[in-house]
Design a protein around this motif. Structure first.
Motif, mmCIF file in Angstrom:
data_model
loop_
_atom_site.group_PDB
_atom_site.id
_atom_site.type_symbol
_atom_site.label_atom_id
_atom_site.label_comp_id
_atom_site.label_asym_id
_atom_site.label_seq_id
_atom_site.Cartn_x
_atom_site.Cartn_y
_atom_site.Cartn_z
ATOM 1 N N HIS A 81 0.833 -1.210 0.000
ATOM 2 C CA HIS A 81 0.000 0.000 0.000
ATOM 3 C C HIS A 81 0.869 1.263 0.000
ATOM 4 O O HIS A 81 0.757 2.125 0.896
ATOM 5 N N LEU A 82 1.703 1.400 -1.013
ATOM 6 C CA LEU A 82 2.696 2.476 -1.063
ATOM 7 C C LEU A 82 2.115 3.743 -1.689
ATOM 8 O O LEU A 82 1.336 3.687 -2.649
ATOM 9 N N SER A 83 2.521 4.883 -1.148
ATOM 10 C CA SER A 83 2.209 6.175 -1.754
ATOM 11 C C SER A 83 3.164 6.410 -2.926
ATOM 12 O O SER A 83 4.135 5.665 -3.109
ATOM 13 N N HIS A 84 2.910 7.471 -3.700
ATOM 14 C CA HIS A 84 3.793 7.725 -4.844
ATOM 15 C C HIS A 84 5.192 8.115 -4.367
ATOM 16 O O HIS A 84 6.185 7.825 -5.040
ATOM 17 N N LEU A 85 5.310 8.757 -3.195
ATOM 18 C CA LEU A 85 6.627 9.100 -2.658
ATOM 19 C C LEU A 85 7.391 7.840 -2.229
ATOM 20 O O LEU A 85 8.607 7.727 -2.466
ATOM 21 N N GLN A 86 6.687 6.900 -1.606
ATOM 22 C CA GLN A 86 7.331 5.639 -1.219
ATOM 23 C C GLN A 86 7.746 4.839 -2.456
ATOM 24 O O GLN A 86 8.800 4.202 -2.469
ATOM 25 N N LEU A 87 6.904 4.885 -3.482
ATOM 26 C CA LEU A 87 7.224 4.172 -4.716
ATOM 27 C C LEU A 87 8.467 4.769 -5.371
ATOM 28 O O LEU A 87 9.325 4.039 -5.879
ATOM 29 N N GLN A 88 8.573 6.093 -5.364
ATOM 30 C CA GLN A 88 9.785 6.751 -5.883
ATOM 31 C C GLN A 88 11.006 6.343 -5.075
ATOM 32 O O GLN A 88 12.074 6.083 -5.631
ATOM 33 N N PHE A 301 28.755 15.058 -20.205
ATOM 34 C CA PHE A 301 28.111 14.134 -21.125
ATOM 35 C C PHE A 301 27.459 12.981 -20.360
ATOM 36 O O PHE A 301 26.344 12.545 -20.694
ATOM 37 N N ALA A 302 28.134 12.487 -19.317
ATOM 38 C CA ALA A 302 27.567 11.423 -18.482
ATOM 39 C C ALA A 302 26.289 11.896 -17.796
ATOM 40 O O ALA A 302 25.325 11.128 -17.648
ATOM 41 N N ALA A 303 26.266 13.158 -17.375
ATOM 42 C CA ALA A 303 25.060 13.716 -16.756
ATOM 43 C C ALA A 303 23.923 13.824 -17.779
ATOM 44 O O ALA A 303 22.782 13.433 -17.514
ATOM 45 N N GLY A 304 24.246 14.339 -18.956
ATOM 46 C CA GLY A 304 23.234 14.535 -19.984
ATOM 47 C C GLY A 304 22.573 13.248 -20.421
ATOM 48 O O GLY A 304 21.374 13.220 -20.748
ATOM 49 N N GLN A 305 23.335 12.147 -20.416
ATOM 50 C CA GLN A 305 22.776 10.867 -20.845
ATOM 51 C C GLN A 305 21.553 10.484 -20.017
ATOM 52 O O GLN A 305 20.627 9.854 -20.510
ATOM 53 N N GLN A 306 21.543 10.880 -18.741
ATOM 54 C CA GLN A 306 20.415 10.532 -17.870
ATOM 55 C C GLN A 306 19.396 11.653 -17.708
ATOM 56 O O GLN A 306 18.214 11.401 -17.524
ATOM 57 N N LEU A 307 19.841 12.904 -17.788
ATOM 58 C CA LEU A 307 18.927 14.027 -17.555
ATOM 59 C C LEU A 307 17.862 14.153 -18.638
ATOM 60 O O LEU A 307 16.870 14.865 -18.448
ATOM 61 N N ILE A 308 18.048 13.469 -19.776
ATOM 62 C CA ILE A 308 17.020 13.518 -20.829
ATOM 63 C C ILE A 308 15.798 12.657 -20.477
ATOM 64 O O ILE A 308 14.821 12.638 -21.223
ATOM 65 N N GLY A 309 15.835 11.959 -19.336
ATOM 66 C CA GLY A 309 14.654 11.237 -18.867
ATOM 67 C C GLY A 309 14.612 9.763 -19.196
ATOM 68 O O GLY A 309 13.563 9.121 -19.063
ATOM 69 N N THR A 310 15.761 9.206 -19.569
ATOM 70 C CA THR A 310 15.807 7.801 -19.995
ATOM 71 C C THR A 310 15.230 6.857 -18.957
ATOM 72 O O THR A 310 14.337 6.046 -19.245
ATOM 73 N N ASP A 311 15.746 6.940 -17.731
ATOM 74 C CA ASP A 311 15.342 5.965 -16.722
ATOM 75 C C ASP A 311 13.926 6.192 -16.208
ATOM 76 O O ASP A 311 13.334 5.291 -15.609
ATOM 77 N N ALA A 312 13.372 7.380 -16.430
ATOM 78 C CA ALA A 312 11.957 7.572 -16.108
ATOM 79 C C ALA A 312 11.101 6.634 -16.948
ATOM 80 O O ALA A 312 10.142 6.027 -16.462
ATOM 81 N N LEU A 313 11.471 6.495 -18.237
ATOM 82 C CA LEU A 313 10.730 5.588 -19.120
ATOM 83 C C LEU A 313 11.042 4.130 -18.803
ATOM 84 O O LEU A 313 10.155 3.267 -18.831
ATOM 85 N N ASN A 437 26.607 10.055 -13.557
ATOM 86 C CA ASN A 437 25.543 9.407 -14.322
ATOM 87 C C ASN A 437 24.490 8.800 -13.413
ATOM 88 O O ASN A 437 23.284 8.969 -13.623
ATOM 89 N N ARG A 438 24.941 8.094 -12.370
ATOM 90 C CA ARG A 438 24.003 7.453 -11.442
ATOM 91 C C ARG A 438 23.256 8.488 -10.586
ATOM 92 O O ARG A 438 22.081 8.300 -10.276
ATOM 93 N N LEU A 439 23.935 9.590 -10.205
ATOM 94 C CA LEU A 439 23.256 10.638 -9.448
ATOM 95 C C LEU A 439 22.142 11.273 -10.275
ATOM 96 O O LEU A 439 21.049 11.544 -9.762
ATOM 97 N N CYS A 440 22.427 11.506 -11.549
ATOM 98 C CA CYS A 440 21.410 12.089 -12.429
ATOM 99 C C CYS A 440 20.273 11.109 -12.673
ATOM 100 O O CYS A 440 19.095 11.512 -12.743
ATOM 101 N N SER A 441 20.593 9.834 -12.795
ATOM 102 C CA SER A 441 19.558 8.814 -12.917
ATOM 103 C C SER A 441 18.688 8.799 -11.668
ATOM 104 O O SER A 441 17.455 8.740 -11.739
ATOM 105 N N PHE A 442 19.343 8.861 -10.495
ATOM 106 C CA PHE A 442 18.610 8.911 -9.221
ATOM 107 C C PHE A 442 17.699 10.131 -9.163
ATOM 108 O O PHE A 442 16.535 10.043 -8.751
ATOM 109 N N ILE A 444 16.342 11.784 -11.648
ATOM 110 C CA ILE A 444 15.197 11.617 -12.551
ATOM 111 C C ILE A 444 14.169 10.652 -11.969
ATOM 112 O O ILE A 444 12.970 10.939 -11.924
ATOM 113 N N VAL A 445 14.635 9.504 -11.499
ATOM 114 C CA VAL A 445 13.716 8.470 -11.001
ATOM 115 C C VAL A 445 13.057 8.903 -9.694
ATOM 116 O O VAL A 445 11.881 8.592 -9.438
ATOM 117 N N ALA A 446 13.814 9.642 -8.858
ATOM 118 C CA ALA A 446 13.283 10.059 -7.554
ATOM 119 C C ALA A 446 12.310 11.233 -7.651
ATOM 120 O O ALA A 446 11.640 11.557 -6.672
#
Length: 490
Positions: A81-88, A301-313, A437-442, A444-446
């Motif tokens: 029974h997770l909220s959207h914040l817990q799911l993030q 460039f490593a930051a940009g690879q994730q900031l475009i929203g890849t891992d959100a999808l 790269n991982r911080l930017c992925s985090f 986006i996903v968070a």
């Protein structure tokens, strides 16, 4: 596979026997001859591919988790029974601790070796997968995902380092791209497992626990993996390094040719490490004038690879599609197609990235343009009311984006990071690039679900479209093409 013409081989062997190859002897003719030998010697591909594929399993672990959590989110949300914040928080926790893994990976791989780092990653990931499957509270599930993230970060850093250091120069682009290729092998494999297990009793537990299988395979394969010859040279194991380098040359070549190729590759490695000097400190990494441009270009460039929203999808595609009115079964099928297309275009780039006239920039520019177009289609579709037409456009935009990402930013990010830094800076440079790269992925996903809540689905993807255009402009202006050049030479 046939060898070179016997007359050509005989002539080359005569040249090798009659020439003085002492390192003190230079000259244009000798340099040209050596370069020709490095570009034409017959590679023992079975050995090379076995080593590279083993190392690439370290990246497959990330891909597998990316895919498996996407299908497990809905049943986990229902059970706890997770909220959207817990799911993030649940989704992004593995990305946060992968930053820790990326940070320590540079130290571990420099101190104890690339092989030891991969063994450690496989053990941690296996334990984390089993722990997640046995979790009966939200807190326990988060803790085990955090532990698993450390393994993901370590594997992501070590794989491209090992591949770049082992690969002959003329194949380095394709083989270093195996890092992204195996991420994309892991994603559809996990989508398929999720699709197969969905609806079974305790389905999400079996999904998350299945991650123990690829990590066990990685452990077994790594046991018979040779250490990186560059690392062995750095730590005084010259004989072992030479043996590994000679194993890269086909037995169809003469012993003189094999010896000479190994000597030339060893010489390049020593030059790359500045005659075996100690690896750069973090202070030197940041403040050295010779490393300033690679540091800025590589990390941005490593930051940009994730900031475009890849891992959100990648993480939230099933949620996004079901919220749009598409059935969960259909959404899972779409993610499988998405993963297969991403893998297919990554394979395409792997085959062409070392070809003359293509190199690194053409896949980057074409792929970056496609990412912007795909994200714009998703945004426009998401602004419409749910209907058959808007659903089809939404799916089409996602597929265009993921295919384009697989062609460009996906494989090229890790290749650029592996190539752009000189020897003393490479481990820490790749480690820092992976951390960013991982911080930017985090990030986006968070924030994705909160952004959708605040901006709507269309507004969120319009924002990602603008970021795509910025990253594309930066890529065109600043990212170098190092096809066929020595590592660290821009």
């Amino acid at each position: 596979m046939t060898g070179r013409d016997p007359a050509h081989v005989s002539l080359m062997d005569d040249e090798i026997k009659n020439a003085d190859f002492d390192d003190e002897i230079g000259g244009e003719a000798a340099a040209d001859r050596d370069e020709h030998l490095l570009q034409t010697f017959k590679i023992r591909r079975s050995y090379l591919y076995r080593c590279v594929i083993t190392a690439a399993f370290g990246s497959l672990l990330l891909g597998y988790d990316l895919g498996i959590i996407s299908g497990a989110l809905i049943p986990i949300q229902k059970e706890f029974h997770l909220s959207h914040l817990q799911l993030q928080a649940l989704t992004s926790s593995i990305l946060f601790t992968s930053v820790v893994g990326s940070f320590i990976a540079g130290y571990v791989s420099d101190k104890f070796g690339r092989k030891t780092g991969l063994l450690a990653a496989s053990v941690i990931f296996c334990g984390g997968s089993v722990g997640m499957s046995l979790s009966y509270s939200f807190t326990a599930l988060i803790i085990w995902r955090c532990i698993t993230g450390i393994a993901v970060g370590v594997g992501l850093v070590i794989c491209p380092i090992f591949c770049a250091e082992l690969s002959p120069r003329r194949m380095r682009g394709a083989l270093t791209s195996y890092n992204e290729l195996f991420i994309n092998v892991g994603i559809p494999a996990a989508y398929f497992v999720g699709l197969y297990l969905r609806g079974e009793p305790n389905d999400w537990r079996w999904m998350l626990g299945s991650g123990a299988i690829p990590s066990f395979v990685l452990f077994c394969l790594t046991l018979i993996l040779p250490e990186s010859p560059s690392w062995m040279l750095k730590h005084g194991h010259a004989a072992r390094a030479k043996a590994t380098l000679m194993n890269l040359v086909s037995s169809e070549e003469s012993s003189e040719t094999r010896e000479r190729v190994a000597k030339l590759m060893e010489k390049e490695m020593k030059e790359d490490m500045q005659s075996q000097k100690a690896m750069a400190t973090w202070s030197e990494m940041v403040y050295s004038p010779s490393n300033r441009k690679p540091l800025i270009v590589g990390t941005l460039f490593a930051a940009g690879q994730q900031l475009i929203g890849t891992d959100a999808l990648v993480f939230y595609s099933v949620l996004a599609l079901t919220h749009w009115g598409i059935s969960e079964q259909k959404a899972l099928e779409v993610t499988l197609v998405m993963g297969m297309l991403k893998l297919g275009f990554t394979l395409l780039t792997t085959f062409v990235v070392d070809r003359e006239g293509i190199g690194r920039r053409i896949p980057l520019i074409i792929g970056g343009t496609g990412c912007a177009i795909g994200m714009l289609i998703v945004s426009i579709a998401a602004y419409q009311n749910p209907s058959t037409a808007s659903s089809a456009a939404l799916i089409a935009g996602i597929l265009v984006f993921m295919s384009s990402f697989g062609m460009g930013y996906g494989p090229m990010c890790w290749l650029i990071l592996a190539e752009i830094f000189k020897g003393p800076f490479r481990s820490k440079g790749l480690s820092l690039g992976s951390v960013v790269n991982r911080l930017c992925s985090f990030l986006i996903v968070a924030t994705y679900l909160s952004m959708v809540k605040a901006l709507s689905l269309g507004g969120t993807f319009l924002f990602y479209t603008l970021v795509c255009l910025i990253v594309l402009g930066f890529t065109v202006a600043y990212v170098p093409d190092l096809r066929g050049k020595k590592l660290g030479v821009a």
